[in-house]
Design a protein around this motif. Structure first.
Motif, PDB file in Angstrom:
ATOM      1  N   PHE A 158      34.353  43.841  26.933  1.00  0.00           N
ATOM      2  CA  PHE A 158      34.446  42.462  26.468  1.00  0.00           C
ATOM      3  C   PHE A 158      34.870  41.476  27.543  1.00  0.00           C
ATOM      4  O   PHE A 158      34.714  40.268  27.373  1.00  0.00           O
ATOM      5  N   CYS A 159      35.356  41.956  28.670  1.00  0.00           N
ATOM      6  CA  CYS A 159      35.709  41.063  29.766  1.00  0.00           C
ATOM      7  C   CYS A 159      35.620  41.838  31.078  1.00  0.00           C
ATOM      8  O   CYS A 159      36.209  42.910  31.206  1.00  0.00           O
ATOM      9  N   ILE A 160      34.881  41.293  32.018  1.00  0.00           N
ATOM     10  CA  ILE A 160      34.768  41.887  33.347  1.00  0.00           C
ATOM     11  C   ILE A 160      35.041  40.768  34.340  1.00  0.00           C
ATOM     12  O   ILE A 160      34.358  39.747  34.334  1.00  0.00           O
ATOM     13  N   THR A 161      36.062  40.963  35.171  1.00  0.00           N
ATOM     14  CA  THR A 161      36.559  39.905  36.027  1.00  0.00           C
ATOM     15  C   THR A 161      36.660  40.369  37.467  1.00  0.00           C
ATOM     16  O   THR A 161      37.138  41.468  37.727  1.00  0.00           O
ATOM     17  N   GLY A 162      36.241  39.526  38.392  1.00  0.00           N
ATOM     18  CA  GLY A 162      36.456  39.799  39.807  1.00  0.00           C
ATOM     19  C   GLY A 162      37.888  39.485  40.178  1.00  0.00           C
ATOM     20  O   GLY A 162      38.567  38.693  39.511  1.00  0.00           O
ATOM     21  N   MET A 163      38.358  40.121  41.254  1.00  0.00           N
ATOM     22  CA  MET A 163      39.736  39.909  41.681  1.00  0.00           C
ATOM     23  C   MET A 163      39.827  39.990  43.197  1.00  0.00           C
ATOM     24  O   MET A 163      39.154  40.795  43.821  1.00  0.00           O
ATOM     25  N   ASP A 164      40.672  39.151  43.765  1.00  0.00           N
ATOM     26  CA  ASP A 164      40.974  39.203  45.189  1.00  0.00           C
ATOM     27  C   ASP A 164      42.464  39.459  45.311  1.00  0.00           C
ATOM     28  O   ASP A 164      43.288  38.598  45.016  1.00  0.00           O
ATOM     29  N   TRP A 165      42.803  40.686  45.705  1.00  0.00           N
ATOM     30  CA  TRP A 165      44.205  41.061  45.864  1.00  0.00           C
ATOM     31  C   TRP A 165      44.692  40.813  47.286  1.00  0.00           C
ATOM     32  O   TRP A 165      45.760  41.282  47.666  1.00  0.00           O
ATOM     33  N   GLY A 166      43.938  40.107  48.089  1.00  0.00           N
ATOM     34  CA  GLY A 166      44.320  39.844  49.474  1.00  0.00           C
ATOM     35  C   GLY A 166      43.639  40.801  50.418  1.00  0.00           C
ATOM     36  O   GLY A 166      42.654  40.463  51.058  1.00  0.00           O
ATOM     37  N   LYS A 167      44.130  42.017  50.492  1.00  0.00           N
ATOM     38  CA  LYS A 167      43.518  43.037  51.349  1.00  0.00           C
ATOM     39  C   LYS A 167      42.266  43.613  50.689  1.00  0.00           C
ATOM     40  O   LYS A 167      41.307  43.975  51.359  1.00  0.00           O
ATOM     41  N   HIS A 206      28.196  39.587  33.446  1.00  0.00           N
ATOM     42  CA  HIS A 206      29.505  39.507  34.111  1.00  0.00           C
ATOM     43  C   HIS A 206      29.408  39.863  35.593  1.00  0.00           C
ATOM     44  O   HIS A 206      30.092  39.264  36.429  1.00  0.00           O
ATOM     45  N   GLU A 207      28.593  40.842  35.929  1.00  0.00           N
ATOM     46  CA  GLU A 207      28.444  41.228  37.330  1.00  0.00           C
ATOM     47  C   GLU A 207      27.800  40.117  38.143  1.00  0.00           C
ATOM     48  O   GLU A 207      28.139  39.932  39.317  1.00  0.00           O
ATOM     49  N   LEU A 208      26.902  39.344  37.538  1.00  0.00           N
ATOM     50  CA  LEU A 208      26.333  38.184  38.232  1.00  0.00           C
ATOM     51  C   LEU A 208      27.422  37.169  38.567  1.00  0.00           C
ATOM     52  O   LEU A 208      27.455  36.619  39.659  1.00  0.00           O
ATOM     53  N   GLU A 209      28.308  36.944  37.627  1.00  0.00           N
ATOM     54  CA  GLU A 209      29.406  36.003  37.839  1.00  0.00           C
ATOM     55  C   GLU A 209      30.349  36.488  38.951  1.00  0.00           C
ATOM     56  O   GLU A 209      30.739  35.719  39.823  1.00  0.00           O
ATOM     57  N   VAL A 210      30.676  37.769  38.924  1.00  0.00           N
ATOM     58  CA  VAL A 210      31.561  38.334  39.957  1.00  0.00           C
ATOM     59  C   VAL A 210      30.895  38.243  41.326  1.00  0.00           C
ATOM     60  O   VAL A 210      31.528  37.871  42.314  1.00  0.00           O
ATOM     61  N   TYR A 211      29.610  38.540  41.395  1.00  0.00           N
ATOM     62  CA  TYR A 211      28.894  38.416  42.664  1.00  0.00           C
ATOM     63  C   TYR A 211      28.913  36.964  43.150  1.00  0.00           C
ATOM     64  O   TYR A 211      29.173  36.694  44.324  1.00  0.00           O
ATOM     65  N   ASP A 212      28.641  36.036  42.255  1.00  0.00           N
ATOM     66  CA  ASP A 212      28.553  34.623  42.613  1.00  0.00           C
ATOM     67  C   ASP A 212      29.864  34.097  43.190  1.00  0.00           C
ATOM     68  O   ASP A 212      29.873  33.396  44.197  1.00  0.00           O
ATOM     69  N   PHE A 213      30.986  34.432  42.589  1.00  0.00           N
ATOM     70  CA  PHE A 213      32.264  33.852  42.985  1.00  0.00           C
ATOM     71  C   PHE A 213      33.091  34.703  43.947  1.00  0.00           C
ATOM     72  O   PHE A 213      33.971  34.178  44.631  1.00  0.00           O
ATOM     73  N   PHE A 214      32.817  36.015  44.011  1.00  0.00           N
ATOM     74  CA  PHE A 214      33.589  36.898  44.885  1.00  0.00           C
ATOM     75  C   PHE A 214      32.745  37.599  45.939  1.00  0.00           C
ATOM     76  O   PHE A 214      33.290  38.182  46.874  1.00  0.00           O
ATOM     77  N   GLY A 215      31.427  37.619  45.775  1.00  0.00           N
ATOM     78  CA  GLY A 215      30.548  38.259  46.756  1.00  0.00           C
ATOM     79  C   GLY A 215      30.476  39.768  46.654  1.00  0.00           C
ATOM     80  O   GLY A 215      29.973  40.424  47.562  1.00  0.00           O
ATOM     81  N   ILE A 216      30.952  40.328  45.554  1.00  0.00           N
ATOM     82  CA  ILE A 216      30.877  41.776  45.370  1.00  0.00           C
ATOM     83  C   ILE A 216      29.469  42.120  44.896  1.00  0.00           C
ATOM     84  O   ILE A 216      29.005  41.606  43.878  1.00  0.00           O
ATOM     85  N   LYS A 217      28.786  42.969  45.659  1.00  0.00           N
ATOM     86  CA  LYS A 217      27.436  43.387  45.295  1.00  0.00           C
ATOM     87  C   LYS A 217      27.522  44.622  44.405  1.00  0.00           C
ATOM     88  O   LYS A 217      28.379  45.473  44.601  1.00  0.00           O
ATOM     89  N   PHE A 218      26.606  44.697  43.447  1.00  0.00           N
ATOM     90  CA  PHE A 218      26.598  45.804  42.498  1.00  0.00           C
ATOM     91  C   PHE A 218      25.338  46.638  42.702  1.00  0.00           C
ATOM     92  O   PHE A 218      24.227  46.161  42.460  1.00  0.00           O
ATOM     93  N   ASN A 219      25.537  47.874  43.159  1.00  0.00           N
ATOM     94  CA  ASN A 219      24.423  48.797  43.342  1.00  0.00           C
ATOM     95  C   ASN A 219      23.709  49.009  42.014  1.00  0.00           C
ATOM     96  O   ASN A 219      24.360  49.198  40.990  1.00  0.00           O
TER      97      ASN A 219
END
Length: 153
Positions: A55-64, A108-121
């Motif tokens: 129901f919710c998939i969110t990108g995260m930047d923990w710094g490292k 949700h993966e499109l949103e994470v890619y758009d804002f965080f740059g994480i690519k999904f295989n």
């Protein structure tokens, strides 16, 4: 089902899983990125768990590290968990897509890619969703700089 019971079942699904309930009402499971798809598949198909709704998939930047947080629900058993996965590769962050497990993940993966740059295989059509295709950078990363549009106090 109690968090302790969930943890005992989930612990059999993969290696090097980390568990926590600290600062959360839900059981949190940190999954090594190499096991993400396999563990998620089992979270949905296991007869005792049946996590059938992401129901919710969110990108995260923990710094490292960059990562993704998955909030999962079993509509049958009414239990929930939080699955976290991280990657230390900030230059080319990639994780396996789970769109084939939970259809809601595709958007949700499109949103994470758009804002965080994480690519999904294995994502069927990974592209920018909200930002224009020529947008430079990923605005929800902590290291993102946009001198023209950022207000720094």
């Amino acid at each position: 089902m109690k968090n302790e019971d969930l943890q005992n079942i989930i612990n059999t699904l993969g290696e090097n899983l980390e568990f926590s309930t600290e600062e959360s009402e839900f059981l949190n499971v940190i999954v090594p990125k190499e096991q993400l798809h396999a563990v998620c598949s089992q979270l949905k198909s296991n007869k005792e768990l049946k996590f059938d709704y992401a129901f919710c998939i969110t990108g995260m930047d923990w710094g490292k590290e960059l990562g993704v947080i998955y909030h999962l629900n079993s509509t049958e058993f009414k239990h929930e968990i939080v699955v976290k996965v991280k990657t230390e590769d900030r230059e080319n962050p990639t994780l396996d897509s789970v769109h084939d497990i939970w259809q809601t993940a595709e958007f949700h993966e499109l949103e994470v890619y758009d804002f965080f740059g994480i690519k999904f295989n294995n994502h069927p059509k990974l592209r920018r969703l909200f930002l224009t295709p020529d947008w430079d950078g990923f605005p929800l990363r902590k290291d993102y700089v946009d001198e023209a549009n950022m207000i720094i106090k």
